[in-house]
Design an enzyme around this catalytic site. Structure first.
Site, PDB file in Angstrom:
ATOM      1  N   GLY A 135       0.811  -1.219   0.000  1.00  0.00           N
ATOM      2  CA  GLY A 135       0.000   0.000   0.000  1.00  0.00           C
ATOM      3  C   GLY A 135       0.843   1.266   0.000  1.00  0.00           C
ATOM      4  N   GLY A 138       7.210  24.915   4.962  1.00  0.00           N
ATOM      5  CA  GLY A 138       6.793  24.621   3.590  1.00  0.00           C
ATOM      6  C   GLY A 138       5.288  24.681   3.426  1.00  0.00           C
ATOM      7  N   ALA A 162       7.669  17.960   5.974  1.00  0.00           N
ATOM      8  CA  ALA A 162       7.196  16.748   5.288  1.00  0.00           C
ATOM      9  C   ALA A 162       7.760  16.556   3.890  1.00  0.00           C
ATOM     10  CB  ALA A 162       5.670  16.769   5.215  1.00  0.00           C
ATOM     11  N   ARG A 184       9.495  15.321   0.706  1.00  0.00           N
ATOM     12  CA  ARG A 184       9.988  13.982   0.403  1.00  0.00           C
ATOM     13  C   ARG A 184      10.832  13.987  -0.871  1.00  0.00           C
ATOM     14  NH1 ARG A 184       7.169  10.514   3.589  1.00  0.00           N
ATOM     15  NH2 ARG A 184       7.879   8.701   2.404  1.00  0.00           N
ATOM     16  N   HIS A 233     -29.699  21.543  -9.748  1.00  0.00           N
ATOM     17  CA  HIS A 233     -29.788  22.706  -8.874  1.00  0.00           C
ATOM     18  C   HIS A 233     -30.473  22.283  -7.579  1.00  0.00           C
ATOM     19  CE1 HIS A 233     -30.254  26.832  -7.598  1.00  0.00           C
ATOM     20  NE2 HIS A 233     -31.528  26.582  -7.320  1.00  0.00           N
TER      21      HIS A 233
END
Lengths: 460, 419
Positions: free
Chosen positions: A40, A176, A264, A266, A437
């Protein structure tokens, strides 16, 4: 001697690797997949899935904290941390098991071990050599710790830490303003932390449309987040009551006192790969691939975060499908410009294609229109009018160049624009097709009409 | 005057089409350019526009499948003429039986027929963006190969087709101007024209032609007096129909006939082989505002001069509107280029690759000519210079000369055309 026992070897069991493996099986190949940690990948175990699971709750928590405005009386509202963690952990566990079942039911062999690529046809894992005809590298990414004077990288917290925290720090700085940083910052904020977002550039969301960034920054500030741009962390000093962050800004140096610093960013995970053979010159930019996702090493393909670029799970799996097909003789390409981008903040931000500035730089003459949610009935009912839909189209044929949405469920609403662009619909089709709508989707119609100079609900 | 409506040829491989529906009613007055008829092939549905004004007389009813070129209707300018034509038939919407093949048997009964009709009625699958670009450039979607999902035509396909049309084999004759070097704004420069689009294609195509082949040009003067007479008589003959047969129409016929006799000229180099072509497809260079294009008259050897005339007029007209199909500018086997109207005698045409021959035609000019005989005499004759360029890699001087003599002989004595 067994030679080329498998048609395809996949290194990495994240979104890209799993998609490649299953697709290759569908095409009749014998497939073996190697994963050192959990199936995963980052998304499922330490990224989108657990983060969103927490964010969904945080968002509701924030909504209910404004219950009175919505006509509700709520008392005793509080976070039940152990239940929240259990909700998140159960989901991750369930999806991980689901992925394993998926590989098994499709007949993908998988090896729970780290693997190294020894050559175009050789993968080594657990001291054994595996002969494969083709390879898909889906090695993902790893945290790239920043170098900050005065603090060890171990003392800087990442999203991994945040996922396990059951007690919020009183004050936090987030370095960041990419998707993960923004999500972290807002989770902290919604859970009661005082947050300062530190961005070196002139604005947050540098990759996105200026107007989109302005709207999100405005919303974050209104929610109580401190957003500082054009600031650089010079030094962190530890004191009795926390961390003193020294910043350099155009207006001189400034300080902020916080308890925790989060980061964080990467970088591609390239451990165990033959970087010379793959012609990797800058590790931070990942493995170079052509439009068929073929690396410079014959028969070796690469997908997802390992190839650098935008680190999105949906990008990795889209690449994985194509890489598997190409590895087995196909000729599929991936148009990166049609991969949508998402920020699961609140309001959410989602976009596809070019922003206004990029489109102008490419020499397009534009039709641009923005419809704010302040005139959308559904948004008004929800008291969520921070947002807008922006359509960027080429003047000549009305070609859709980009759609940018800020607001509730932007990450769901963008799919309509993604499909429209995939099918090469023009702004006229976007304007013509009738939507329900009252819905948020109506604003996309109106933005398209306005791009054609005939918005109906715009005050003149 | 009446104009025939026929099944148009929309692509090289197209042989027949089914009449889907008439967009106009029997006897209705239609104007040139209006959609009059919808036909469909295996690949596309196509709207046929009226080639002229007139009262519509329908000869073939919807549902019928007919070969390319089959007559399906008439446009009659006068009401009386229409009534005469309609009266001659069995009635307005009654089709004339011999034209139509019997309907194919329907093995599965009515349901099966309906099902097959449904699958045949496939529209051209194209993205909205692709449709808009194609419409804007007058490109027929049916002529484009789609590469999207399920063969859907996407933007990239239309852009490629557009590029191919612009890159169409370009011509010969003109001397190539050296490209303007990179010119920063400086004194003495009147204008700088970027090398792009059609000019860029011509630039590359011509240069490659000279680089990749061994071109040799032969010239000879011919007595065109009979050719001039033939044209004059054709002009008179078709005056009432308003057909102005041109020298090019006749020359295409002459070339087709000559190539039939000299198959070695109707050839190309493919890899390490010389391929002699069965079909004789003659391109005729025409000047456009921004360059040149060479529409191709396919199977020119099977067409009469009048048919060639119609074909060329149609091609030229659509070339000016940039509405040629890809089929119509590709696959030529020989090219004709005529600079006579500009007062040129001889020149050195450049081969239109991959063809191996191109004939340059000069002006027709009256000269005193010595007519040999027991007592040589001087006569005023109409003369013309021919310039033939061939690829010497595969065609030597002598065969090239013999081919040129065959062409010359037909010009000097066009009666040979009926040989």
């Amino acid at each position: 001697m067994l030679s080329e026992q498998w048609d395809l070897g996949v290194i990495g069991g994240g979104a890209g690797g799993v998609a490649a493996a299953v697709r290759a099986r569908q095409l009749g190949a014998r497939v073996i997949l190697f994963e050192a940690e959990y199936l995963g990948g980052v998304c499922m175990n330490r990224g989108c899935i657990p983060t969103q699971s927490l964010m969904e709750t945080a968002r509701l928590y924030r909504t209910l904290s404004r219950a009175e405005q919505l006509g509700l009386k709520v008392s005793g509202l509080a976070v039940d941390w152990s239940a929240l963690m259990a909700k998140k952990d159960d989901l991750v566990q369930y999806l991980r098991m689901g992925t394993e079942a998926l590989l098994r039911s499709n007949g993908v062999e998988w090896v729970h071990a780290s693997a190294t690529l020894e050559g175009p046809h050789r993968i080594r894992a657990q001291g054994r050599e595996y002969q494969v005809r083709r390879v898909v590298l889906a090695t993902g990414s790893r945290w790239a710790p920043p170098a900050v004077e005065g603090i060890e990288s171990e003392e800087i917290l990442t999203s991994d830490h945040l996922l396990e925290m059951t007690e919020m720090p009183a004050r936090a700085a987030v370095l960041g303003s990419g998707p993960v940083e923004l999500e972290m910052a807002q989770y902290l904020l919604f859970m009661g932390c005082r947050v300062t977002l530190l961005e070196e550039g002139g604005r947050i969301l540098q990759e996105e449309d200026r107007e989109v960034a302005r709207r999100l920054a405005g919303a974050l500030k209104e929610q109580g987040m401190e957003v500082l741009t054009r600031v650089r962390v010079m030094e962190v000093r530890k004191s009795e009551d926390g961390l003193e962050v020294h910043l350099e800004s155009p207006g001189g140096s400034i300080q902020r006192k916080v308890d925790r610093i989060f980061h964080a960013r990467r970088a591609p995970q390239l451990h165990g790969l033959d970087l010379r053979g793959l012609k990797v010159t800058e590790p931070n930019r990942g493995i170079p691939v052509d439009e068929r996702l073929q690396t410079p090493m014959e028969g070796v393909f690469a997908v997802g975060d390992a190839t650098g670029g935008a680190m999105y799970s949906h990008r990795a799996s889209a690449m994985g499908l194509r890489a598997a097909e190409n590895a087995l003789g196909g000729n599929r390409t991936l148009d990166e410009s049609k991969i949508p981008r998402a920020y699961f903040t609140w309001p959410e931000v989602a976009s596809v294609g070019l922003n206004e500035r990029q489109a102008k730089q490419k020499g397009h003459r534009l039709r641009v229109a923005t419809i704010p949610y302040s005139i959308n009935a559904r948004a008004m009912m929800q008291l969520e009018t921070d947002g807008a839909v922006k359509v960027v189209a080429d003047e000549q044929y009305g070609e859709l160049l980009g759609v940018h949405i800020v607001g509730p469920y932007a990450t769901e609403l963008i799919s309509e624009a993604v499909l429209a662009m995939e099918l090469e619909a023009t702004v006229e089709e976007l304007a013509e097709a009738v939507r329900l709508h009252p819905t948020l989707s109506e604003s996309q119609v109106e933005a398209a009409r306005e791009a054609l100079g005939r918005g109906i609900y715009v005050l003149r | 005057m009446s104009v025939e409506l026929t099944i148009p040829k929309l692509g090289m491989t197209m042989k027949e089409a089914k009449i889907t529906q008439w967009a106009k009613a029997e006897g209705e007055w239609v104007q040139k350019g209006e959609v009059i008829l919808v036909i469909e092939t295996e690949k596309i549905t196509f709207e046929v526009e009226a080639p002229a004004d007139g009262y519509l007389h329908i000869l073939a009813s919807p549902g019928k499948t007919l070969p390319v070129g089959a007559r399906v209707g008439l446009l009659l300018e006068e009401r009386e003429a229409y009534e005469a034509a309609a009266g001659a038939g069995k009635g307005p919407s009654q089709p004339s039986p011999p034209v139509e093949p019997p309907p194919p048997p329907a093995p599965g009964g009515e349901l099966a027929v309906k099902a097959s009709e449904r699958t045949e009625r496939r529209r051209v699958r194209a993205s909205p963006l692709a449709r808009k670009i194609a419409r804007d450039h007058g490109i027929e979607l049916g002529s484009i190969q789609g590469t999207g999902p399920g063969g859907r035509i996407v933007r990239a396909d239309v852009l490629r087709a557009l590029e191919e049309i612009q890159a169409a084999p370009q011509v010969p004759a003109s001397e190539m101007e050296p490209p303007p070097a990179e010119m920063p704004a400086r004194e003495g420069v009147r204008s700088v024209i970027p090398l792009e689009g059609m000019r860029k294609r011509i630039f590359t195509h011509m240069h490659q032609s000279l680089q990749e082949t061994a071109q040799m040009t032969l010239t000879c003067e011919v007595d065109a007096t009979q050719l001039v007479r033939l044209r004059e008589s054709l002009l008179r003959r078709y005056e009432k129909e308003d057909l102005r047969i041109t020298y090019n129409d006749i020359l295409v016929r002459i070339l087709a006939r000559s190539l039939l006799v000299h198959p070695e000229i109707n050839a190309s180099v493919e890899g390490d082989q010389i391929v002699q072509w069965e079909g004789i497809h003659i391109g005729v260079a025409m000047e456009l505002e921004d360059g040149l294009i060479v529409p191709v008259v396919r199977d020119a050897d099977r067409l009469s001069i009048v048919q060639i005339h119609h074909r060329l007029q149609d091609l030229f007209q659509r070339a000016r509107q940039k509405r040629l199909l890809l089929d119509e500018i590709k696959g030529g086997t020989f090219t004709l280029t005529n600079l006579g109207h500009l007062g040129i005698d001889a020149f050195t045409p450049i081969l239109n690759r991959p063809e191996s021959g191109i004939l340059g035609v000069g002006r027709i000019v009256k000269r005193p000519v010595v007519i040999p005989g027991p007592e040589d005499r001087v006569e005023i004759r109409s003369c013309m210079t021919l310039s033939l360029t061939v690829d010497h890699r595969i065609i030597d001087g002598a065969p090239a000369a013999r081919f040129l003599r065959t062409v010359a002989a037909c010009i000097e004595e066009p009666l040979l055309l009926v040989e």
